[in-house]
Design an enzyme around this catalytic site. Sequence first.
Site, PDB file in Angstrom:
ATOM      1  N   HIS A   1       1.700  -3.602   2.986  1.00  0.00           N
ATOM      2  CA  HIS A   1       2.143  -4.743   3.772  1.00  0.00           C
ATOM      3  C   HIS A   1       0.948  -5.364   4.461  1.00  0.00           C
ATOM      4  CE1 HIS A   1       4.412  -7.164   6.634  1.00  0.00           C
ATOM      5  NE2 HIS A   1       5.422  -7.014   5.810  1.00  0.00           N
TER       6      HIS A   1
ATOM      7  N   ASP B   1      11.196  -3.710   1.182  1.00  0.00           N
ATOM      8  CA  ASP B   1      11.757  -3.930  -0.151  1.00  0.00           C
ATOM      9  C   ASP B   1      11.910  -2.670  -0.976  1.00  0.00           C
ATOM     10  OD1 ASP B   1      12.070  -6.753  -0.107  1.00  0.00           O
ATOM     11  OD2 ASP B   1       9.900  -6.910  -0.086  1.00  0.00           O
TER      12      ASP B   1
HETATM   13  N1  ACO Z   1      -0.105  -0.676  -4.951  1.00  0.00           N
HETATM   14  C1  ACO Z   1      -1.410  -0.308  -5.161  1.00  0.00           C
HETATM   15  N2  ACO Z   1      -2.448  -0.748  -4.414  1.00  0.00           N
HETATM   16  C2  ACO Z   1      -2.154  -1.602  -3.404  1.00  0.00           C
HETATM   17  C3  ACO Z   1      -0.840  -2.006  -3.124  1.00  0.00           C
HETATM   18  C4  ACO Z   1       0.203  -1.513  -3.942  1.00  0.00           C
HETATM   19  N3  ACO Z   1       1.462  -1.882  -3.715  1.00  0.00           N
HETATM   20  N4  ACO Z   1      -0.851  -2.861  -2.055  1.00  0.00           N
HETATM   21  C5  ACO Z   1      -2.144  -2.977  -1.697  1.00  0.00           C
HETATM   22  N5  ACO Z   1      -2.927  -2.223  -2.499  1.00  0.00           N
HETATM   23  C6  ACO Z   1      -4.386  -2.072  -2.395  1.00  0.00           C
HETATM   24  C7  ACO Z   1      -5.086  -3.356  -2.794  1.00  0.00           C
HETATM   25  O1  ACO Z   1      -5.375  -3.380  -4.194  1.00  0.00           O
HETATM   26  C8  ACO Z   1      -6.326  -3.330  -1.940  1.00  0.00           C
HETATM   27  O2  ACO Z   1      -7.244  -2.454  -2.568  1.00  0.00           O
HETATM   28  P1  ACO Z   1      -8.850  -2.673  -2.373  1.00  0.00           P
HETATM   29  O3  ACO Z   1      -9.114  -2.402  -0.925  1.00  0.00           O
HETATM   30  O4  ACO Z   1      -9.437  -1.648  -3.282  1.00  0.00           O
HETATM   31  O5  ACO Z   1      -9.124  -4.080  -2.774  1.00  0.00           O
HETATM   32  C9  ACO Z   1      -5.848  -2.657  -0.650  1.00  0.00           C
HETATM   33  O6  ACO Z   1      -4.698  -1.867  -1.017  1.00  0.00           O
HETATM   34  C10 ACO Z   1      -5.445  -3.642   0.435  1.00  0.00           C
HETATM   35  O7  ACO Z   1      -4.473  -4.498  -0.101  1.00  0.00           O
HETATM   36  P2  ACO Z   1      -4.431  -6.064   0.106  1.00  0.00           P
HETATM   37  O8  ACO Z   1      -3.972  -6.691  -1.165  1.00  0.00           O
HETATM   38  O9  ACO Z   1      -5.699  -6.559   0.712  1.00  0.00           O
HETATM   39  O10 ACO Z   1      -3.325  -6.180   1.174  1.00  0.00           O
HETATM   40  P3  ACO Z   1      -2.621  -7.492   1.528  1.00  0.00           P
HETATM   41  O11 ACO Z   1      -2.326  -7.396   2.962  1.00  0.00           O
HETATM   42  O12 ACO Z   1      -3.350  -8.695   1.081  1.00  0.00           O
HETATM   43  O13 ACO Z   1      -1.308  -7.428   0.629  1.00  0.00           O
HETATM   44  C11 ACO Z   1       0.860  -7.005  -0.121  1.00  0.00           C
HETATM   45  C12 ACO Z   1      -0.101  -6.988   1.067  1.00  0.00           C
HETATM   46  C13 ACO Z   1       0.834  -8.369  -0.826  1.00  0.00           C
HETATM   47  C14 ACO Z   1       2.260  -6.781   0.392  1.00  0.00           C
HETATM   48  C15 ACO Z   1       0.452  -5.892  -1.097  1.00  0.00           C
HETATM   49  O14 ACO Z   1       0.473  -4.646  -0.439  1.00  0.00           O
HETATM   50  C16 ACO Z   1       1.329  -5.848  -2.340  1.00  0.00           C
HETATM   51  O15 ACO Z   1       1.090  -6.602  -3.275  1.00  0.00           O
HETATM   52  N6  ACO Z   1       2.400  -4.982  -2.340  1.00  0.00           N
HETATM   53  C17 ACO Z   1       3.333  -4.961  -3.431  1.00  0.00           C
HETATM   54  C18 ACO Z   1       4.299  -6.121  -3.317  1.00  0.00           C
HETATM   55  C19 ACO Z   1       5.305  -5.956  -2.204  1.00  0.00           C
HETATM   56  O16 ACO Z   1       5.883  -4.902  -2.018  1.00  0.00           O
HETATM   57  N7  ACO Z   1       5.529  -7.044  -1.452  1.00  0.00           N
HETATM   58  C20 ACO Z   1       6.499  -7.075  -0.368  1.00  0.00           C
HETATM   59  C21 ACO Z   1       5.836  -7.246   0.951  1.00  0.00           C
HETATM   60  S1  ACO Z   1       7.029  -7.185   2.252  1.00  0.00           S
HETATM   61  C22 ACO Z   1       7.727  -8.715   2.261  1.00  0.00           C
HETATM   62  O17 ACO Z   1       7.168  -9.705   1.966  1.00  0.00           O
HETATM   63  C23 ACO Z   1       9.094  -8.788   2.647  1.00  0.00           C
END
Ligand code: ACO
Length: 424
Positions: free
Chosen positions: A306, A364
């Site tokens: 998140h 979610d």
């Molecule tokens: N699975 C694996 N790796 C992940 C995940 C995941 N679900 N989420 C983040 N990471 C990793 C990223 O690749 C990144 O790695 P790095 O540091 O090596 O580059 C690190 O964790 C940080 O992640 P960011 O993408 O910078 O985090 P951000 O805050 O931009 O993204 C997000 C948050 C979009 C929710 C992301 O965690 C994701 O895509 N999750 C899956 C989709 C999801 O569940 N979305 C619902 C969010 S809740 C809502 O909107 C109601």
Amino acid sequence: MSEYAEIDLGNGSRSKLQILHGTEGPSAIDVRPLYQSNGVLAYDPGFKSTASCKSAITYIDGEQGILRYRGYPIEELAKKCTFTEVAHLLMLGELPYAQALGDFTQTIHDHNVLHEQVLSFYNGFRRDAHPMAVMVGVVGALSAFYQDLQDYSKSEHRHKAAIRLFAKMPTIAAASYTYSIGRPQRYPDNRLDYSSNFLQMLFGRPNQAYEVDPVLAKAMDLLMILHADHEQNASTSTVRMAASSGANPFACIASGIATLWGPAHGGANEAVLKMLEEIGTPANIPLAIKRAKDRNDPFRLMGFGHRVYKNLDPRAAIIRDMTKAVLKHLNMENDPFMAMALELEQAALADEYFIEKKLYPNVDFYSGVLLRAMGFPSRMFTALFAVARTSGWVSHWLELKNNEHGIDRPRQIYVGSGLRHVDR
Ligand code: ACO
């Protein structure tokens, strides 16, 4: 007394910027004078360090896993209140008591039916259209219907638009589903509460009685409460940005629905279920974890991570408990999706990658399993989210009446070509 931070801009100039404090949470440096006084912009793509506004609606502490609406912890609201009460709290600032709740409910009942002509819009869509695509279109189209009270400087007009959106959204969402399966839709039934009404419009047939299951109605109400607002998330920020131009409120909320649809936002619960289907059996979980960690593999654990929470999303814990209760009620205790989700959660939380990056289940992760058990087709998951989040969107829209900073207009760092001339 005002506090200031002095920043060295590296070009021989310094800037004295005020530090702003909210009731709680991190303070912010007011960078507004940066450009005016020093000709320098702040760069923050994705807004990871930017407070885009002041708001009194929702407070989140992502490190501690805290979520509060207007000061009330989400756990207390989920346990002690109905969604209608929570919507009143969000939109009008206070939990309603007796008369106020009756009046609010009555207003919703007065506005939950769609103009018959709105229904003709549905016929223009293909039957296999995604419900969110239909909702973006139909909600945007409402701006062509309510042209009576459009002086949004008047609180009466603003309130009417907010109520119309909130009251009609379950009807609109249910119709996007019933249209897709060719079933005539039932009208709202004002003997029922907001969530029960949504269920009867979705699942009831017009030619037979529909008994609302109280356990499922409670689960639906809880999901609505948990999804109602989440401060400046992508869809809410979109609504606020659209509204900053003075755009029609129905069009603003349509822009929020469009943003919510994305798999990185509200579309994630649908994606979680798809992912669990793809993983197939618990034996494949280690491979899924391995793939999620591989930077060269686009696969991510949907429902994990998140932007704000670096701890367990408090909504995820509440939904996990409710999912167990609903599965028990439906004699589905051996639901394979729940078993997979629990095992996947355990495996991820024990993995160094997820621990180090503070990736926990978000709202979610379990909601898709719960909604599937309740009979929701997966394409309706995000539509339910949109219904619930409408209460938050309209609350932010109402809050913007004090929009002291006018139209939102970010700037950019231009990286295109320098001056060129047409050589002909
Ligand atoms: N699975 C694996 N790796 C992940 C995940 C995941 N679900 N989420 C983040 N990471 C990793 C990223 O690749 C990144 O790695 P790095 O540091 O090596 O580059 C690190 O964790 C940080 O992640 P960011 O993408 O910078 O985090 P951000 O805050 O931009 O993204 C997000 C948050 C979009 C929710 C992301 O965690 C994701 O895509 N999750 C899956 C989709 C999801 O569940 N979305 C619902 C969010 S809740 C809502 O909107 C109601």
